[in-house]
Every structure is written in structure tokens, then in C-alpha cells.
Motif scaffolding. Structure first.
Motif, PDB file in Angstrom:
ATOM      1  N   THR A 178       0.545  83.189  40.745  1.00  0.00           N
ATOM      2  CA  THR A 178       1.816  82.434  40.979  1.00  0.00           C
ATOM      3  C   THR A 178       1.697  80.862  40.944  1.00  0.00           C
ATOM      4  N   ILE A 179       0.539  80.453  41.511  1.00  0.00           N
ATOM      5  CA  ILE A 179       0.179  78.962  41.547  1.00  0.00           C
ATOM      6  C   ILE A 179       0.012  78.634  40.146  1.00  0.00           C
ATOM      7  N   LEU A 180      -0.706  79.650  39.164  1.00  0.00           N
ATOM      8  CA  LEU A 180      -0.662  79.290  37.748  1.00  0.00           C
ATOM      9  C   LEU A 180       0.366  79.285  36.906  1.00  0.00           C
ATOM     10  N   GLY A 181       1.434  79.998  37.432  1.00  0.00           N
ATOM     11  CA  GLY A 181       2.489  80.138  36.785  1.00  0.00           C
ATOM     12  C   GLY A 181       3.423  79.082  36.720  1.00  0.00           C
ATOM     13  N   PHE A 182       3.352  78.273  38.048  1.00  0.00           N
ATOM     14  CA  PHE A 182       3.749  76.835  38.340  1.00  0.00           C
ATOM     15  C   PHE A 182       3.172  75.728  37.591  1.00  0.00           C
ATOM     16  N   ILE A 183       1.741  75.690  37.489  1.00  0.00           N
ATOM     17  CA  ILE A 183       0.863  74.917  36.944  1.00  0.00           C
ATOM     18  C   ILE A 183       1.310  74.762  35.539  1.00  0.00           C
ATOM     19  N   LEU A 184       1.387  76.093  34.821  1.00  0.00           N
ATOM     20  CA  LEU A 184       1.486  76.015  33.368  1.00  0.00           C
ATOM     21  C   LEU A 184       2.992  76.436  33.055  1.00  0.00           C
ATOM     22  N   ASN A 185       3.976  76.116  34.054  1.00  0.00           N
ATOM     23  CA  ASN A 185       5.311  76.231  33.548  1.00  0.00           C
ATOM     24  C   ASN A 185       5.759  77.509  32.790  1.00  0.00           C
ATOM     25  N   ILE A 228      -1.454  88.305  28.221  1.00  0.00           N
ATOM     26  CA  ILE A 228      -0.470  88.012  27.088  1.00  0.00           C
ATOM     27  C   ILE A 228       0.090  86.644  27.815  1.00  0.00           C
ATOM     28  N   ILE A 229       0.503  86.625  29.006  1.00  0.00           N
ATOM     29  CA  ILE A 229       1.145  85.263  29.477  1.00  0.00           C
ATOM     30  C   ILE A 229       0.368  84.060  29.438  1.00  0.00           C
ATOM     31  N   TYR A 230      -1.028  84.106  29.989  1.00  0.00           N
ATOM     32  CA  TYR A 230      -1.778  83.025  30.176  1.00  0.00           C
ATOM     33  C   TYR A 230      -2.506  82.658  29.022  1.00  0.00           C
ATOM     34  N   LEU A 231      -3.210  83.455  28.312  1.00  0.00           N
ATOM     35  CA  LEU A 231      -4.055  83.294  27.421  1.00  0.00           C
ATOM     36  C   LEU A 231      -3.380  82.324  26.252  1.00  0.00           C
ATOM     37  N   PRO A 232      -2.316  82.375  25.768  1.00  0.00           N
ATOM     38  CA  PRO A 232      -1.617  81.470  24.818  1.00  0.00           C
ATOM     39  C   PRO A 232      -1.666  79.996  25.410  1.00  0.00           C
ATOM     40  N   LYS A 233      -1.355  79.905  26.805  1.00  0.00           N
ATOM     41  CA  LYS A 233      -0.855  78.706  27.575  1.00  0.00           C
ATOM     42  C   LYS A 233      -2.307  78.031  27.830  1.00  0.00           C
ATOM     43  N   ILE A 234      -3.389  78.798  28.082  1.00  0.00           N
ATOM     44  CA  ILE A 234      -4.593  78.271  28.305  1.00  0.00           C
ATOM     45  C   ILE A 234      -5.157  77.768  27.302  1.00  0.00           C
ATOM     46  N   PHE A 235      -5.310  78.403  26.012  1.00  0.00           N
ATOM     47  CA  PHE A 235      -6.015  78.251  24.940  1.00  0.00           C
ATOM     48  C   PHE A 235      -5.332  77.536  23.750  1.00  0.00           C
ATOM     49  N   ASN A 236      -3.997  77.447  24.128  1.00  0.00           N
ATOM     50  CA  ASN A 236      -2.886  76.722  23.386  1.00  0.00           C
ATOM     51  C   ASN A 236      -3.099  77.613  21.910  1.00  0.00           C
ATOM     52  N   ILE A 237      -2.944  79.084  22.057  1.00  0.00           N
ATOM     53  CA  ILE A 237      -2.849  79.843  20.973  1.00  0.00           C
ATOM     54  C   ILE A 237      -1.532  80.393  20.718  1.00  0.00           C
ATOM     55  N   ARG A 238      -1.448  81.202  19.619  1.00  0.00           N
ATOM     56  CA  ARG A 238      -0.205  82.077  19.536  1.00  0.00           C
ATOM     57  C   ARG A 238      -0.363  83.489  19.230  1.00  0.00           C
ATOM     58  N   LEU A 239       0.127  84.497  20.101  1.00  0.00           N
ATOM     59  CA  LEU A 239      -0.292  85.832  20.036  1.00  0.00           C
ATOM     60  C   LEU A 239       0.699  86.356  19.004  1.00  0.00           C
TER      61      LEU A 239
END
Length: 129
Positions: free
Chosen positions: A43-50, A115-126
């Protein structure tokens, strides 16, 4: 004969019992404590990564699914232990199946998290959308 409580009073009592059960789970069950901690972290990560509204909905559903099934698993284990305190092969099977349901829900929740966080953390497109 006592007067029967109104529908509203009965619903409020039911919510109170459910809340008591949820608190009891959080206070007494190690697995649900870990799952609750992970829920707070994502949940905290969701706020941080918008994350998007859709991602929030899916994340909340995944958290609710895992924690709810864990609660059901705990109840099944308690009933099984109450009914048959000593080891019994069939009780063991029932408890394993209930634990398996939690495992399946957890695996899918992890996949959802990836699926939600890997693209945001590693700036990739699934290739999902």
C-alpha cells in the motif's frame, strides 16, 4: 419471551462480531500478521509509485482475497482441531486443502504485484496492455 432485536440492531451486532473476529485473527495468527505487514508495504509502495485507480482496485482485491481465505483456513483448522484433537489422516487432508487454497491465492496475489510493480520499479513495459 424476550423482545426480538430489530433488523438494524442484528446487523450492527453482526458487524461487531466480524470486527472482533478480524482483530482476533490479527492478534493471534502469525500468517495473517505477515500478510497484513505485506499489505501495508505494498500500500505504501502504491502511494510512492502512484499506481492507477485500476491497479489500486486489483491490489485491494488481491489483499482482501488472501487475507479472507487465510481467515477461512484458520477457522477450518480450529474446527478440525476441536472435532478431532489427535492426529487423523482425514483431518490432515482437510487442513492441507484449506492451506492450499491460501497458497493459490497468495501465488496469484504475487503475480498481480509483479504485474503492477515490476514495470514501475524497472521502467519496463509488460506485453499485457
Amino acid at each position: 419471551m424476550s423482545k426480538k432485536d430489530s433488523f438494524l440492531v442484528n446487523r450492527l451486532k453482526s458487524v461487531g462480531y466480524a470486527f472482533k473476529g478480524a482483530i482476533l485473527l490479527l492478534k493471534t495468527e502469525a500468517s495473517i500478521k505477515i500478510q497484513f505487514f505485506i499489505a501495508i508495504i505494498v500500500t505504501i509502495l502504491g502511494f510512492i509509485l502512484n499506481i492507477s485507480t485500476s491497479e489500486w482496485i486489483v491490489q485491494c482485491l488481491a489483499i482482501g482475497m488472501v487475507m479472507s481465505i487465510e481467515g477461512i483456513n484458520t477457522a477450518i483448522e480450529a474446527i478440525a482441531d476441536f472435532m478431532h484433537p489427535e492426529y487423523h489422516k482425514k483431518i490432515g487432508l482437510i487442513k492441507d486443502i484449506a492451506a492450499g487454497a491460501v497458497f493459490i491465492a497468495s501465488i496469484f496475489a504475487i503475480i498481480i504485484g509483479f504485474i503492477i510493480y515490476l514495470p514501475k520499479i524497472f521502467n519496463i513495459r509488460l506485453p499485457l496492455g
